[in-house]
Structure formats: structure tokens, C-alpha cells
Design an enzyme around this catalytic site. Structure first.
Site, mmCIF file in Angstrom:
data_model
loop_
_atom_site.group_PDB
_atom_site.id
_atom_site.type_symbol
_atom_site.label_atom_id
_atom_site.label_comp_id
_atom_site.label_asym_id
_atom_site.label_seq_id
_atom_site.Cartn_x
_atom_site.Cartn_y
_atom_site.Cartn_z
ATOM 1 N N HIS A 1 0.830 -1.216 0.000
ATOM 2 C CA HIS A 1 0.000 0.000 0.000
ATOM 3 C C HIS A 1 0.863 1.265 0.000
ATOM 4 O O HIS A 1 0.553 2.235 0.688
ATOM 5 C CB HIS A 1 -0.942 0.030 1.213
ATOM 6 C CG HIS A 1 -1.978 -1.054 1.218
ATOM 7 N ND1 HIS A 1 -3.268 -0.851 0.780
ATOM 8 C CD2 HIS A 1 -1.921 -2.349 1.601
ATOM 9 C CE1 HIS A 1 -3.952 -1.985 0.913
ATOM 10 N NE2 HIS A 1 -3.157 -2.913 1.406
ATOM 11 N N ASN B 1 -10.328 -2.465 2.965
ATOM 12 C CA ASN B 1 -10.112 -2.442 1.521
ATOM 13 C C ASN B 1 -11.412 -2.054 0.821
ATOM 14 O O ASN B 1 -12.459 -1.912 1.471
ATOM 15 C CB ASN B 1 -9.667 -3.820 1.022
ATOM 16 C CG ASN B 1 -8.170 -4.066 1.221
ATOM 17 O OD1 ASN B 1 -7.386 -3.124 1.347
ATOM 18 N ND2 ASN B 1 -7.786 -5.328 1.248
HETATM 19 C C1 HEM Z 1 -2.084 -10.932 7.789
HETATM 20 C C2 HEM Z 1 -2.386 -10.176 6.778
HETATM 21 C C3 HEM Z 1 -1.838 -8.786 6.599
HETATM 22 C C4 HEM Z 1 -0.667 -8.256 7.032
HETATM 23 C C5 HEM Z 1 0.449 -8.944 7.813
HETATM 24 C C6 HEM Z 1 -0.633 -6.875 6.593
HETATM 25 C C7 HEM Z 1 0.408 -6.001 6.813
HETATM 26 C C8 HEM Z 1 0.460 -4.705 6.373
HETATM 27 C C9 HEM Z 1 1.571 -3.816 6.536
HETATM 28 C C10 HEM Z 1 2.888 -4.178 7.220
HETATM 29 C C11 HEM Z 1 1.239 -2.623 6.000
HETATM 30 C C12 HEM Z 1 2.098 -1.381 5.909
HETATM 31 C C13 HEM Z 1 1.819 -0.499 7.090
HETATM 32 C C14 HEM Z 1 2.642 0.774 7.069
HETATM 33 O O1 HEM Z 1 3.852 0.703 6.833
HETATM 34 O O2 HEM Z 1 2.050 1.854 7.322
HETATM 35 C C15 HEM Z 1 -0.108 -2.747 5.520
HETATM 36 C C16 HEM Z 1 -0.828 -1.730 4.952
HETATM 37 C C17 HEM Z 1 -2.170 -1.815 4.703
HETATM 38 N N1 HEM Z 1 -2.961 -2.937 4.796
HETATM 39 FE FE1 HEM Z 1 -2.390 -4.744 5.367
HETATM 40 N N2 HEM Z 1 -1.789 -6.589 5.938
HETATM 41 C C18 HEM Z 1 -2.560 -7.730 5.924
HETATM 42 C C19 HEM Z 1 -3.812 -7.870 5.380
HETATM 43 C C20 HEM Z 1 -4.616 -6.825 5.033
HETATM 44 C C21 HEM Z 1 -6.027 -6.901 4.794
HETATM 45 C C22 HEM Z 1 -6.839 -8.179 4.872
HETATM 46 C C23 HEM Z 1 -6.453 -5.637 4.552
HETATM 47 C C24 HEM Z 1 -7.831 -5.134 4.272
HETATM 48 C C25 HEM Z 1 -8.922 -5.746 4.651
HETATM 49 C C26 HEM Z 1 -5.310 -4.763 4.613
HETATM 50 C C27 HEM Z 1 -5.346 -3.402 4.427
HETATM 51 C C28 HEM Z 1 -4.240 -2.589 4.467
HETATM 52 C C29 HEM Z 1 -4.285 -1.177 4.182
HETATM 53 C C30 HEM Z 1 -5.508 -0.376 3.779
HETATM 54 C C31 HEM Z 1 -2.989 -0.693 4.320
HETATM 55 C C32 HEM Z 1 -2.530 0.732 4.110
HETATM 56 C C33 HEM Z 1 -2.734 1.524 5.374
HETATM 57 C C34 HEM Z 1 -2.441 2.987 5.110
HETATM 58 O O3 HEM Z 1 -3.216 3.605 4.363
HETATM 59 O O4 HEM Z 1 -1.440 3.500 5.622
HETATM 60 N N3 HEM Z 1 -4.215 -5.507 4.915
HETATM 61 N N4 HEM Z 1 -0.555 -4.033 5.730
#
Ligand code: HEM
Length: 499
Positions: free
Chosen positions: A55, A128
């Protein structure tokens, strides 16, 4: 000149000129004592922070959430305490796979993050634009993301890796169907829905827990690009989402979403044919209708993008009293992962940055020092630097305690999910599509799968076959019809003339 409007060094001393380095005469060199030059270059070297591991490309805004319907029978969360109540919100939308310089209008799932600055701390809804996800076990997330990012040797995105992974995980077919459909390429963040996707929970003042799903439905209407439209657009601008969003808000056309919840009584979990904590499944609306909650309006462009959006640190672990977790395995992994990512990307005290600092509640914790500790947090008593202590300092406690989270089953590392059920909801989705929607999806598949090996293609067709024979047949025909021969353009001698 007024002394209040002078350029200073970061130490606050006046800068005599910002035009030139301090040099010895016309030829130079510059002097080592030119601290201003050194400071300017040193700051430039530190202007970038690591981009998000996923992202990375995002667009954001500030706004307000207003409660329009009473849901206090389900939750004691203060932000929902009365109709008309308003809470400040920071949003960030994103693509998943592209780097921070990626084009906006790419086919991908979109992130939909909301930070609600409530009286009782920040509630982060990190969702999402899809109500489900590719996998249901956080253990698989790093491998899955690797297949979405660049190949280690070619440094290119790899359709072979993507479809190889998906073919090995048939539970992904529900989300891949959405990704390859019209919904996989919204025209901008204002024309898409947001979903918490996971099952969360709420608890009320009586200590009753409910399983809950969050929905944010766009009031602007759902709009998408075809692949061809997006390709033309990206040829003109790679920043179409940023332009659309910024200009809409700048011109006073504030985008709005209606918030709904689906509610499942605690004891009903397990009575469905599907696992209600499986992130690859929706709860059918006929069984669990949408209950209206409020309206989200995004009405301010941040004064500084980096400060408010790049520095924004969302985490599913940020819940407030009245909103809780569920046994969803993916959610459990995410509860750990995000704060860990922020400590790496932004630093130990990332929650004290303006984008992340709670607004209404007073932050009182016993985490103390570390890089850039710029808050006091001292409880007006220098002796209260550990806890518990004998002094008049901060106390713990919730007005309405969280009921226990019931868990059951034997701990193991075997995948105990029923696999046949994985095809039921994608089949229902495919059957909902009219022929034109199906054709567009088949062609999107063809563009995405064209470069894959026959073995990967055939394995994916087998997955689609189990969803619906017409689905497999349509994708196969579109892939076979695709002219993948890219070497048909004659190469001309374009050597430029030189003076
Ligand atoms: C075990 C599964 C998942 C892991 C380990 C994971 C991990 C991460 C990590 C490490 C980031 C970066 C955070 C940052 O540096 O600011 C991120 C961003 C993000 N993830 Fe996940 N994620 C997972 C599943 C999901 C799912 C299922 C969704 C949505 C339903 C999701 C939505 C997002 C969103 C929207 C961002 C961006 C947040 C922002 O706008 O700063 N992720 N994710």
C-alpha cells in the site's frame, strides 16, 4: 525587515542569505564552516522515509463522521453514543502492490483506511474496497505479497508468480473474481466502497458481544475504468486519483459515504454453512442485513501531504472500548504486524506525530524514552515513572468492561477449513454478472494471464471450473484469443541527430 518572518537555521538563528554557499572568491571552494550548506544537504538526504511495504501509493483527506442512527444496543463506543455526534477522521486510500511512484489507475485492490479520533482514543478501520481477501491465514501473507511485488531476477511484476500462488490457494478465487471484474479498477477513491472486511465485534453497556462487519458505501456511485481506458489515462497522467480527489475537495465537492454494519449475535457464529470468521467469505445480506449508522464526509485537503498522509500510521490493533476483535486468523496476524511496521518506518514514538496523535483523549502511558520523545506524559509527579505506584497518578479501568472473547478448538497447524465451500460465493457472484460484465472480466483475465506458462494457466482453469464451467470456458477462450506476439512492430532506426 521584520524579525518575525526571517528564515532561520533549525536552531532558530537568522540566515543572512539563502542564495549562495559561502565560498572563497569566485572560484571557490566552499568553506567547511558553511554550516547552512551542510544542514541543507543533510536534510535533503533525510527527506525520504521507507515506503510502506504494501500500500505504498496512497491519497488522503481529512473529514468528519456523523452518527445518523442509534446503534447503542450493539456498542458502548463513545463515537456512536448519540445521533448527531461528530468525530474527526483521517482517510488514506491506496493501491496494494505498486511502489510510491506507481500509476494510480492500475488494476489492484484498493486500501480504504479511516482513523477516527474519538474521545476514547483512535479507532482505525484499516480496510479495503473489497469485503473479502485472497487468503484467510496471516501466515501466508508474506508469500502472497511477494508474488504481487517484483521478481528478484527480472525486477518485473510476475503474472506467473501471481497465478501460481492463486492456483495453489483456491480460496483466493472469490477475491480474484472481484479483482478481474469491473470492481478491480475504480476511477478514483470517491467512486468505490470501503469494507472492514474482517469480522470484528462490538460490545454494549450490558456486556453483550456481537460479531460485526463494517461497510462504507459510496454516495458518489460506483464507477470503474476498463483496461483500455486506464491505459490511455495513464499515458496522460499517472496521478489521476490524487488530481481527482484533491480538486474535488478543493472545489467544495466533498465525497461522502454511508456507514453500515452487519450484526451477528454472538451465539449464532458456527450455525452457518461458511465460517463467519473466514476472510474469504461475505455474510449474505439476506441473512445479515445492512444496518445504517452514519455518514462520512471528507472535506479537507491536508495542508501538508507528507505530514498527514505519509506519516499516517493505521493499525487494526487500534480499537476503542465498545469495538473488539474476533477469532479471524488474518485479523489476529494484522494486530501484530502494523505497529511493528510503523516502529520501523516512522520510529518508536510514531503515535505522537500530528497525523496519529489522539485529539480528544489525553494520552497517559508509561512508555517513556526513545528517539524523538517530544511529549511530556509525566502525570504532574516526577516520582510516578513506573506503575503501579503509591502516587496520585493515572489509573487503569474501563467504564464498561469488555466481555470475554470465547475461543474453542485444538491448537494445531493444519488447515481445517472446508474447501468445497470456497467455490460457493464466487459462483453466486459470477451468476450475478450479466454477459457484458463477464466478457469484460474474461478480457481482463486474458491481459493478466497472457504471459503465464501453460501449467499455471491450466491449474487456474481447474479452479475456475469448480466455480462455474462457463467461467473457466470464458477465461480460457479469452486467453487463447489474445495475440501475445509483441514483436510484430517493425523496428526503425531512431538514432537522434547530434550537433
Ligand atoms: C495478515 C495479513 C496482513 C498483514 C500482515 C498486513 C500487513 C500490512 C503492513 C505491514 C502494511 C504497511 C503499514 C505501514 O507501513 O504503514 C499494511 C498496509 C495496509 N494494509 Fe495490510 N496486511 C494484511 C492484510 C490486510 C487486509 C486483509 C487488509 C484489508 C482488509 C489490509 C489493508 C491494508 C491497508 C488499507 C494498508 C494501508 C494503510 C495505510 O493507508 O497506511 N491488509 N498491511
Amino acid at each position: 525587515m521584520s524579525t518575525s518572518n526571517r528564515i532561520t537555521t533549525t536552531a532558530g538563528t537568522p540566515v543572512p542569505t539563502n542564495e549562495t554557499a559561502k565560498t572563497a572568491g569566485k572560484r571557490g571552494p566552499t568553506l567547511l564552516e558553511d554550516y547552512q550548506l551542510i544542514e541543507k544537504l543533510a536534510h535533503q538526504n533525510r527527506e525520504r522515509i521507507p515506503e510502506r511495504v504494501v500500500h505504498a501509493k496512497g491519497w488522503g483527506a481529512q473529514g468528519t463522521f456523523t452518527v445518523t442512527h442509534d446503534i447503542t444496543q450493539y456498542t458502548c463506543a463513545s463515537l456512536f453514543s448519540e445521533v448527531g455526534k461528530k468525530t474527526d477522521v483521517l482517510s488514506r486510500w491506496s493501491t496494494v502492490a505498486g511502489e510510491s511512484g506507481a500509476a494510480d489507475a492500475e488494476r489492484d485492490v484498493r486500501g480504504f483506511s479511516l482513523k477516527f479520533y474519538t474521545e476514547e482514543g483512535n479507532w482505525d478501520m484499516v480496510g479495503n474496497n473489497t469485503p473479502i481477501f485472497f487468503i484467510r491465514d496471516g501466515y501466508k501473507f508474506p508469500d502472497f505479497i511477494r508474488t504481487q511485488k517484483r521478481h528478484p531476477k527480472t525486477n518485473l511484476r510476475s503474472p506467473e508468480a501471481m497465478f501460481d500462488f492463486w492456483a495453489s490457494h483456491p480460496e483466493s478465487v472469490h477475491q480474484v473474481t472481484i479483482l478481474m471484474s469491473d470492481r478491480g479498477l475504480p476511477i478514483n477513491p470517491m467512486h468505490m466502497n470501503g469494507y472492514g472486511s474482517h469480522t470484528f465485534s462490538m460490545w454494549n453497556k450490558k456486556g453483550e458481544r456481537f460479531w460485526v462487519k463494517f461497510h462504507f458505501k459510496t454516495q458518489q456511485g460506483h464507477k470503474h475504468y476498463t483496461n483500455a481506458e486506464a491505459e490511455t489515462l495513464i499515458g496522460k497522467t499517472r496521478e489521476s486519483y490524487q488530481e481527482d480527489l484533491f480538486n474535488a475537495i478543493d472545489n467544495g465537492h466533498f465525497p461522502k459515504w454511508t456507514m453500515y454494519i452487519q450484526v451477528m449475535p454472538e451465539e449464532e457464529a458456527g450455525q452457518q454453512s461458511y465460517n463467519p470468521f473466514d476472510l474469504t467469505k461475505v455474510w449474505p445480506h439476506d441473512d445479515y442485513p445492512l444496518i445504517e449508522v452514519g455518514e462520512l464526509e471528507m472535506n479537507k485537503n491536508p495542508d501538508n501531504y507528507f505530514q498527514m498522509i505519509e506519516n499516517a500510521a493505521y493499525s487494526p490493533s487500534n480499537v476503542v472500548p465498545g469495538i473488539g476483535f474476533s477469532p479471524d486468523k488474518m485479523l489476529q496476524a494484522r494486530i501484530f504486524s502494523y505497529a511493528d511496521a510503523h516502529r520501523y518506518r516512522l520510529g518508536t514514538h510514531y503515535e505522537a506525530l500530528p497525523a496519529n496523535a489522539p485529539k480528544a483523549s489525553v494520552v497517559k502511558h508509561y512508555h517513556k524514552d526513545g528517539a524523538m520523545r517530544f511529549f511530556t506524559n509525566d502525570f504532574d509527579n516526577a516520582n510516578a515513572y513506573y506503575e503501579p505506584n503509591q502516587y496520585e497518578a493515572a489509573h487503569t479501568g474501563l467504564e464498561y468492561p469488555e466481555p470475554p472473547l470465547k475461543i474453542d478448538g485444538d491448537a494445531n497447524r493444519y488447515d481445517v477449513e472446508d474447501k468445497d465451500i470456497d467455490y460457493v460465493q464466487p459462483r453466486a457472484l459470477f451468476e450475478l454478472m450479466d454477459q457484458a460484465q463477464r466478457e469484460r472480466m474474461f478480457n481482463n483475465y486474458a491481459a493478466a494471464m497472457g504471459p503465464c506458462s501453460d501449467s499455471v494457466k491450466n491449474r487456474w482453469y481447474s479452479v475456475l471450473e469448480k466455480v462455474h464451467p462457463d467461467y473457466a470456458q470464458g477465461v480460457k477462450a479469452a486467453v487463447e484469443a489474445l495475440d501475445t506476439d509483441v514483436n510484430t512492430v517493425p523496428i526503425t532506426d531512431d538514432t537522434p541527430k547530434e550537433v
